[in-house]
Design a protein around this motif. Structure first.
Motif, PDB file in Angstrom:
ATOM      1  N   ASN A  32       1.029  -1.104  -0.150  1.00  0.00           N
ATOM      2  CA  ASN A  32      -0.106  -0.116  -0.161  1.00  0.00           C
ATOM      3  C   ASN A  32       1.032   1.142   0.021  1.00  0.00           C
ATOM      4  O   ASN A  32       1.529   1.578   1.088  1.00  0.00           O
ATOM      5  CB  ASN A  32      -0.938   0.072   1.037  1.00  0.00           C
ATOM      6  N   ARG A  33       0.993   2.103  -1.207  1.00  0.00           N
ATOM      7  CA  ARG A  33       1.761   3.228  -1.171  1.00  0.00           C
ATOM      8  C   ARG A  33       1.356   4.182  -0.906  1.00  0.00           C
ATOM      9  O   ARG A  33       1.447   5.196   0.034  1.00  0.00           O
ATOM     10  CB  ARG A  33       2.337   3.105  -2.699  1.00  0.00           C
ATOM     11  N   GLU A  34       0.006   4.342  -0.992  1.00  0.00           N
ATOM     12  CA  GLU A  34      -0.824   5.421  -0.910  1.00  0.00           C
ATOM     13  C   GLU A  34      -2.106   5.195  -0.277  1.00  0.00           C
ATOM     14  O   GLU A  34      -3.131   5.160  -0.814  1.00  0.00           O
ATOM     15  CB  GLU A  34      -1.263   6.581  -2.207  1.00  0.00           C
ATOM     16  N   THR A  35      -1.972   5.216   0.988  1.00  0.00           N
ATOM     17  CA  THR A  35      -3.239   4.827   1.810  1.00  0.00           C
ATOM     18  C   THR A  35      -4.314   5.901   2.013  1.00  0.00           C
ATOM     19  O   THR A  35      -5.436   5.631   2.428  1.00  0.00           O
ATOM     20  CB  THR A  35      -2.784   4.272   3.252  1.00  0.00           C
ATOM     21  N   THR A  36      -3.987   7.092   1.849  1.00  0.00           N
ATOM     22  CA  THR A  36      -5.002   8.278   1.812  1.00  0.00           C
ATOM     23  C   THR A  36      -5.985   8.160   0.713  1.00  0.00           C
ATOM     24  O   THR A  36      -6.990   8.756   0.881  1.00  0.00           O
ATOM     25  CB  THR A  36      -4.187   9.752   1.663  1.00  0.00           C
ATOM     26  N   HIS A  37      -5.581   7.478  -0.431  1.00  0.00           N
ATOM     27  CA  HIS A  37      -6.735   7.297  -1.361  1.00  0.00           C
ATOM     28  C   HIS A  37      -8.041   6.542  -1.015  1.00  0.00           C
ATOM     29  O   HIS A  37      -9.017   6.569  -1.107  1.00  0.00           O
ATOM     30  CB  HIS A  37      -6.244   6.388  -2.612  1.00  0.00           C
TER      31      HIS A  37
END
Length: 79
Positions: A32-37
Motif C-alpha cells: 500500500n503506497r498511498e493509503t490516503t486514497h
C-alpha cells in the motif's frame, strides 16, 4: 564481440528475473503506497439519486427549438 553481448543480455535477464521474483525485497507496487486514497473514496451509501427538476434542466438544449438566452449578468467596468 557478439559473445559478450549475448552474455551481458543473459546476465541482465537473470538480474531482472531476480528483482521481479523478490530477491532484493518486495517490489514497490506490491504494498500500500498511498493509503490516503482509501480514506478519500466516496461511500456509495452516502449518495442520493434524485430526479432533475425542470428549473435545473433549463440549460438543456431542445433540438429544433429556439436558443434560450444565457443567464449571465453583465455590468460596465469602472476605471
Amino acid at each position: 564481440m557478439l559473445r559478450w553481448l549475448i552474455a551481458i543480455l543473459i546476465l541482465a535477464n537473470l538480474l531482472a528475473f531476480a528483482a521481479v521474483s523478490g530477491l532484493f525485497g518486495p517490489t514497490p507496487a506490491s504494498g500500500n503506497r498511498e493509503t490516503t486514497h482509501l480514506s478519500r473514496q466516496i461511500h456509495p451509501e452516502r449518495l442520493r439519486v434524485r430526479a432533475i427538476l425542470p428549473s435545473e434542466s433549463a440549460d438543456m438544449p431542445t433540438v429544433g427549438g429556439p436558443v434560450a438566452q444565457p443567464a449571465v449578468q453583465a455590468s460596465a467596468l469602472t476605471q
